[in-house]
Design an enzyme around this catalytic site. Structure first.
Site, PDB file in Angstrom:
ATOM      1  CG  ASP A  58       4.961  68.133   0.295  1.00 18.25           C
ATOM      2  OD1 ASP A  58       4.118  68.556   1.100  1.00 18.25           O
ATOM      3  OD2 ASP A  58       5.110  66.918   0.043  1.00 18.25           O
TER       4      ASP A  58
ATOM      5  CD  GLN B 286       1.179  70.961   4.055  1.00 14.38           C
ATOM      6  OE1 GLN B 286       1.867  71.507   3.214  1.00 14.38           O
ATOM      7  NE2 GLN B 286       0.907  69.672   4.013  1.00 14.38           N
TER       8      GLN B 286
ATOM      9  CG  ASP C  33      -2.365  64.699   6.480  1.00 14.73           C
ATOM     10  OD1 ASP C  33      -1.635  65.638   6.815  1.00 14.73           O
ATOM     11  OD2 ASP C  33      -2.581  64.412   5.295  1.00 14.73           O
TER      12      ASP C  33
ATOM     13  NE  ARG D  59      -1.836  56.568   1.259  1.00 10.48           N
ATOM     14  CZ  ARG D  59      -0.850  57.472   1.146  1.00 10.48           C
ATOM     15  NH1 ARG D  59       0.398  57.147   1.404  1.00 10.48           N
ATOM     16  NH2 ARG D  59      -1.116  58.701   0.781  1.00 10.48           N
TER      17      ARG D  59
ATOM     18  CE1 TYR E  41      -0.234  60.116   4.408  1.00 11.48           C
ATOM     19  CE2 TYR E  41      -2.358  60.157   5.505  1.00 11.48           C
ATOM     20  CZ  TYR E  41      -1.442  60.729   4.662  1.00 11.48           C
ATOM     21  OH  TYR E  41      -1.761  61.894   4.070  1.00 11.48           O
TER      22      TYR E  41
ATOM     23  CD  GLU F 164       3.281  59.408   1.219  1.00 13.48           C
ATOM     24  OE1 GLU F 164       2.886  58.309   0.759  1.00 13.48           O
ATOM     25  OE2 GLU F 164       2.518  60.367   1.432  1.00 13.48           O
TER      26      GLU F 164
HETATM   27  C1  GLC Z   1       0.269  64.024   2.909  1.00 10.36           C
HETATM   28  C2  GLC Z   1       1.097  64.410   4.115  1.00 10.36           C
HETATM   29  C3  GLC Z   1       1.392  65.908   4.087  1.00 10.36           C
HETATM   30  C4  GLC Z   1       2.057  66.248   2.756  1.00 10.36           C
HETATM   31  C5  GLC Z   1       1.185  65.795   1.586  1.00 10.36           C
HETATM   32  C6  GLC Z   1       1.859  65.958   0.234  1.00 10.36           C
HETATM   33  O1  GLC Z   1      -0.987  64.598   2.967  1.00 10.36           O
HETATM   34  O2  GLC Z   1       0.446  64.065   5.301  1.00 10.36           O
HETATM   35  O3  GLC Z   1       2.232  66.279   5.153  1.00 10.36           O
HETATM   36  O4  GLC Z   1       2.296  67.608   2.672  1.00 10.36           O
HETATM   37  O5  GLC Z   1       0.884  64.430   1.724  1.00 10.36           O
HETATM   38  O6  GLC Z   1       3.066  65.263   0.211  1.00 10.36           O
END
Ligand code: GLC
Length: 438
Positions: free
Chosen positions: A35, A106, A167, A212, A365, A409
């Site tokens: 991020d 990550q 995820d 989610r 998600y 998001e």
């Molecule tokens: C969620 C996403 C991940 C991201 C995180 C924070 O877990 O899957 O990719 O880094 O949120 O935004």
């Protein structure tokens, strides 16, 4: 400045803690690795100083073995303290002493962000910025190959779905079978007790439950994380009996591109590349071929436990294009999927799961929605391949989506509606990056 640019900058200002940016208030109150990299790419467009700070701030979380953790926890009182799950500095003396971090990593887009920020800085600041960041990157990339590619095959292995950044992607539903479900969770599931958790989840307070991951699946992931902690984040021990072990296509594609950028940065700084890293980078350049399936005409993740490819098409298929090492005949095959209405062509592009896939869910998600960061990676890959028409299609669609729906998001590929959490940092940041290109 257009009202959209102003709005995007406001989102980033609102999520700014001073030296680093949270992904979004309430649900994501800490710092996440990729991020921050995406956020810095957007900040570089109008505030290169602040962008540099965003990346430098990641250094405080780096472990002494080089790992960059996927999360650095916020020390601010009043924020949910999720650091209990990892207990980094209690479990290992490799973790930094001043901050709590997670014990996993990550996707490594950091070198790319560093290079973009460096380019935006004045000449004199650029050098000191690179002097800070290049050693961080060298240690990090060495850690990845040393600890996650024990067999030196050129592909690193991930030990938790959270490391993939994607995820909840459907591929894991086929590998989750061996994320062992502990007895307590099986019992809780039978009694429907895990539903109690639904009431206490910050994410489902801010967005719809259907958008989610289920509490049941989330608890399985928590369980898998706890087992990493039990092994003291010692990867050779974890590798002997993993809950999850994947050579992730998207992670490795991102790493391969970022290796090349790291070499460029070292050259610019006149910094030596340690020979073991140079060799690992060399091996990695052709290693993606080991993930190609001739039968399906695309690349897949490999399940390290079974040794098999996981033949589920997802956005990772297209993220392979970002690597910069795909043979030309394969590029054409992948790009054709962008124009196929059963695959990645949709009203709003690019869905993270092919529209025709039985696993496609437009609002859940990582199971179908459009994400700005995956769009940006694919746009960048196509641009470097000289596929300008496709690259611009993605850029303009991303700009349009933000202007129509806001800084969500993620978004439904069917009607463009914003989903998940609002005022999300990387969506705003990458909008600014797309606009700067337009
Ligand atoms: C969620 C996403 C991940 C991201 C995180 C924070 O877990 O899957 O990719 O880094 O949120 O935004």
């Amino acid at each position: 400045m257009s009202k959209y640019t102003e709005f995007a900058q406001d989102v980033l200002a609102q999520n700014d803690t001073g030296e680093w940016t949270i992904p979004a208030g309430h649900v994501y109150p800490h710092q996440w690795l990729w991020d921050s990299a995406f956020t810095a790419i957007g900040l570089a467009v109008y505030d290169p100083h602040r962008a540099a700070q965003e990346l430098i701030s990641l250094k405080r979380g780096q472990w002494s073995n080089g790992m960059l953790p996927h999360m650095i926890f916020s020390p601010q009182p009043g924020r949910p303290d999720d650091s209990w799950l990892w207990r980094s500095r209690r479990v290992t003396n490799l973790a930094p002493r001043n901050v709590w971090t997670s014990g996993i990593t990550q996707p490594p887009v950091l070198a790319d962000a560093v290079q973009r920020v460096a380019k935006a800085l004045e000449q004199n600041e650029r050098k000191s910025f690179l002097e800070i960041m290049v050693p961080v990157l060298l240690d990090y990339h060495q850690w990845l190959y040393r600890e996650r590619d024990a067999t030196q095959c050129g592909l690193v292995t991930l030990y938790h779905p959270w490391e993939t950044g994607l995820d909840n992607t459907p591929s894991w539903q086929f590998t989750n079978s061996y994320i062992h479900t502990p007895r307590w969770l099986r019992v809780a599931h039978k009694l429907n007790l895990h539903k109690l958790l639904d009431r206490n989840r910050p994410d489902t307070e801010s967005s719809n439950e259907s958008e989610r991951a289920s509490s049941y699946n989330s608890l399985k992931l928590v369980h898998a994380a706890r087992s990493l902690k039990k092994h003291g984040y010692n990867w050779s021990r974890v590798a002997q009996d993993p809950h999850f072990a994947i050579q992730s296509l998207s992670f490795n594609a991102i790493l391969i591109r970022n290796n090349q950028i790291l070499l460029e940065l070292c050259k610019e700084l006149n910094a030596a590349v340690p020979p073991v890293l140079a060799q690992a980078i060399d091996r990695a350049t052709t290693a993606l071929e080991g993930l190609w399936s001739e039968d399906f005409g695309e690349y897949f993740h490999r399940d390290v436990t079974t040794g098999n490819l996981v033949p589920i098409s997802t956005i990772s298929t297209l993220i392979a294009l970002y690597s910069g090492v795909i043979p030309e005949k394969r590029v054409a095959k992948l790009v054709s999927k962008l124009h196929d209405p059963h695959q990645f062509q949709a009203n709003y592009i690019i869905p993270t799961v092919p529209v025709g896939s039985p696993a496609f869910d437009p609002i859940n998600y990582w199971q179908g929605p459009v994400w700005m960061n995956t769009n940006w990676l694919i746009f960048d890959g196509l641009r470097r391949l000289g596929l300008e028409r496709e690259a611009l299609l993605i850029r303009d669609a991303s700009i349009h989506l933000f202007e129509e729906s806001g800084s969500f998001e993620y978004f439904s590929p069917l009607d463009g509606s914003g989903r998940g959490i609002q005022d999300f940092s990387w969506t705003a940041a990458l909008y600014l990056a797309f606009i700067a290109d337009a």
